[in-house]
Design an enzyme around this catalytic site. Structure first.
Site, PDB file in Angstrom:
ATOM      1  N   ALA A  80       2.831   8.166  -4.767  1.00  0.00           N
ATOM      2  CA  ALA A  80       2.010   7.424  -3.819  1.00  0.00           C
ATOM      3  C   ALA A  80       0.541   7.756  -4.056  1.00  0.00           C
ATOM      4  O   ALA A  80       0.207   8.768  -4.678  1.00  0.00           O
ATOM      5  CB  ALA A  80       2.417   7.781  -2.394  1.00  0.00           C
ATOM      6  N   ASP A  81      -0.361   6.925  -3.541  1.00  0.00           N
ATOM      7  CA  ASP A  81      -1.789   7.087  -3.851  1.00  0.00           C
ATOM      8  C   ASP A  81      -2.310   8.473  -3.478  1.00  0.00           C
ATOM      9  O   ASP A  81      -2.890   9.173  -4.318  1.00  0.00           O
ATOM     10  CB  ASP A  81      -2.628   5.978  -3.201  1.00  0.00           C
ATOM     11  CG  ASP A  81      -2.358   5.798  -1.713  1.00  0.00           C
ATOM     12  OD1 ASP A  81      -1.526   6.540  -1.141  1.00  0.00           O
ATOM     13  OD2 ASP A  81      -2.975   4.895  -1.116  1.00  0.00           O
ATOM     14  N   ASN A  82      -2.112   8.886  -2.237  1.00  0.00           N
ATOM     15  CA  ASN A  82      -2.658  10.182  -1.825  1.00  0.00           C
ATOM     16  C   ASN A  82      -1.850  11.352  -2.384  1.00  0.00           C
ATOM     17  O   ASN A  82      -2.397  12.431  -2.600  1.00  0.00           O
ATOM     18  CB  ASN A  82      -2.731  10.252  -0.296  1.00  0.00           C
ATOM     19  CG  ASN A  82      -3.884   9.438   0.247  1.00  0.00           C
ATOM     20  OD1 ASN A  82      -5.040   9.656  -0.099  1.00  0.00           O
ATOM     21  ND2 ASN A  82      -3.572   8.455   1.086  1.00  0.00           N
ATOM     22  N   ALA A  83      -0.558  11.130  -2.641  1.00  0.00           N
ATOM     23  CA  ALA A  83       0.241  12.178  -3.284  1.00  0.00           C
ATOM     24  C   ALA A  83      -0.272  12.438  -4.699  1.00  0.00           C
ATOM     25  O   ALA A  83      -0.395  13.589  -5.131  1.00  0.00           O
ATOM     26  CB  ALA A  83       1.709  11.769  -3.310  1.00  0.00           C
TER      27      ALA A  83
ATOM     28  N   GLY B 107      -3.322  11.720  -5.580  1.00  0.00           N
ATOM     29  CA  GLY B 107      -4.655  12.268  -5.349  1.00  0.00           C
ATOM     30  C   GLY B 107      -4.637  13.773  -5.173  1.00  0.00           C
ATOM     31  O   GLY B 107      -5.546  14.480  -5.620  1.00  0.00           O
TER      32      GLY B 107
END
Length: 377
Positions: free
Chosen positions: A131-134, A136
């Site tokens: 996922a995007d923030n994972a 990140g």
């Protein structure tokens, strides 16, 4: 969302998926589709998320990766399996959910058809991703206890690494990390950079650079001469979970200049981010620093304000690719270039500078933050 909470039950939700129901999750959208577009729902074969669909097209293999699966509200976050109790309570078919894979697991390889269409080489391995923030977190070195990042983009995100899941029942999210058997907590301020951009455009300063705006704000004292900004321009997620929350300037007088308004916007966003930090700290996170990411983090003033409001050191790192770099690291681990995600991340990402809280500002912000928290209700 209310229907799901009432049908599934609060205790079962927290035990299985570790989160309350908010609009950003997948299952409310799925229920909406079932209730409002039954013909489309009846033709649904598989439920996947965007990157999982791209991976399907690349490899002809269908999976959902674990950190994204955690955001569906359909996966037991401890067992990393689809939650039969939740599927049963909501009367949803289990056969629309593909197998779950790990972030560094090889899901397949580039097919001849894809190679012909794209120029990629047949047989290139394709990993699960994240996922995007994972991603990140991996791409900013938030891979061990006590670490976290603060991202200042259109929205503001505070994310901290966890070795074990901590279920809070609040609007701080709990998700599976891209690191096997690890987790993260995340709070979101919906209008961070959006608030500053809105202020710039609506105050007749669209022709000015953000550096020019913050330079004027730096001439305003901490506390913006008693002016407080609530950054709820698009509702708010953490801590209120209220799509109807609205922004405002409180305490405006003829004595305020444009720079005071700008500084109040920066401070209001910082207070909103502090709400997330307080929830995480009360839940047991004991870190003392956050890595600063995103376009807003280029402002030294904003970083010093946030450090002073939260009491945390803001760390600048040597890379700014964030999620894209994290995805590349996951691929490197998946194909054996690196043996471990955390080790790979730490070998690439280094802290190059720290922004400390300003002790004089801290005194002002400690009082003003209490005022800020009393204004929402």
């Amino acid at each position: 969302c209310r229907y799901i909470e009432e049908t599934v039950g609060w205790d079962l939700l927290l035990n299985e998926v570790g989160n309350p129901v908010l609009e950003g999750f997948t299952v409310p959208k799925l229920i909406w589709l079932r209730d409002h577009e039954p013909e489309n729902f009846s033709s649904l074969k598989w439920l996947v998320l965007p990157k999982d669909y791209v991976r399907l097209r690349l490899t002809n293999n269908l999976h959902m990766e674990v950190s994204d699966a955690a955001g569906t509200l359909l996966m037991n976050l401890r067992e990393q399996t689809w939650s039969e109790p939740i599927l049963r309570a909501l009367d949803l078919p289990a056969d629309i959910l593909p197998p779950i894979i790990q972030s560094t697991e090889i899901a397949g390889s580039i097919t001849p058809e894809v190679a012909n269409a794209t120029g990629l080489t047949v047989g290139i391995p394709v990993v699960g991703g994240g996922a995007d923030n994972a991603c990140g977190a991996v791409g900013s070195g938030v891979v061990s206890p006590g670490r976290g990042f603060l991202s200042l983009g259109t929205s503001g995100v505070v994310l901290v690494h966890l070795e074990k899941p901590i279920v809070t029942g609040s609007t701080v999210h709990l998700f599976n990390s891209c690191l096997r058997e690890k987790f993260y907590m995340m709070g979101v301020t919906l209008s961070a950079g959006l608030s500053l951009n809105w202020h710039r455009e609506q105050s007749g300063q669209a022709h000015k650079s953000f550096d020019s705006l913050t330079a004027a704000a730096s001439k305003s004292p901490a506390g913006s001469r008693g002016l407080v900004f609530l950054p709820y321009l698009t509702g708010e997620r953490t801590p209120h979970g209220d799509g109807n929350a609205r922004g405002s300037f409180i305490g405006l007088s003829a004595g305020h200049a444009s720079g005071d308004l700008t500084r109040a916007v920066l401070e209001g966003v910082a207070f909103g981010l502090c709400d997330s930090v307080e929830l995480m700290s009360s839940a047991g996170w004991n870190g003392t620093a956050l890595r600063a990411l995103g376009g807003g983090a280029r402002s030294m003033l904003w970083k010093e304000i946030i450090a002073s409001v939260t009491g945390l050191v803001l760390e600048e790192i040597n890379v700014n690719e964030g999620p894209a770099l994290g995805a590349a690291i996951l691929a490197g681990v998946g194909v054996g270039i690196y043996s471990d995600t955390a080790e790979a991340s730490d070998s690439i990402i280094k802290v190059v500078r720290e922004v400390d809280p300003n002790p004089e500002w801290q005194k002002v912000y400690a009082d003003q933050y209490q005022v800020y928290k009393e204004l929402y209700p």
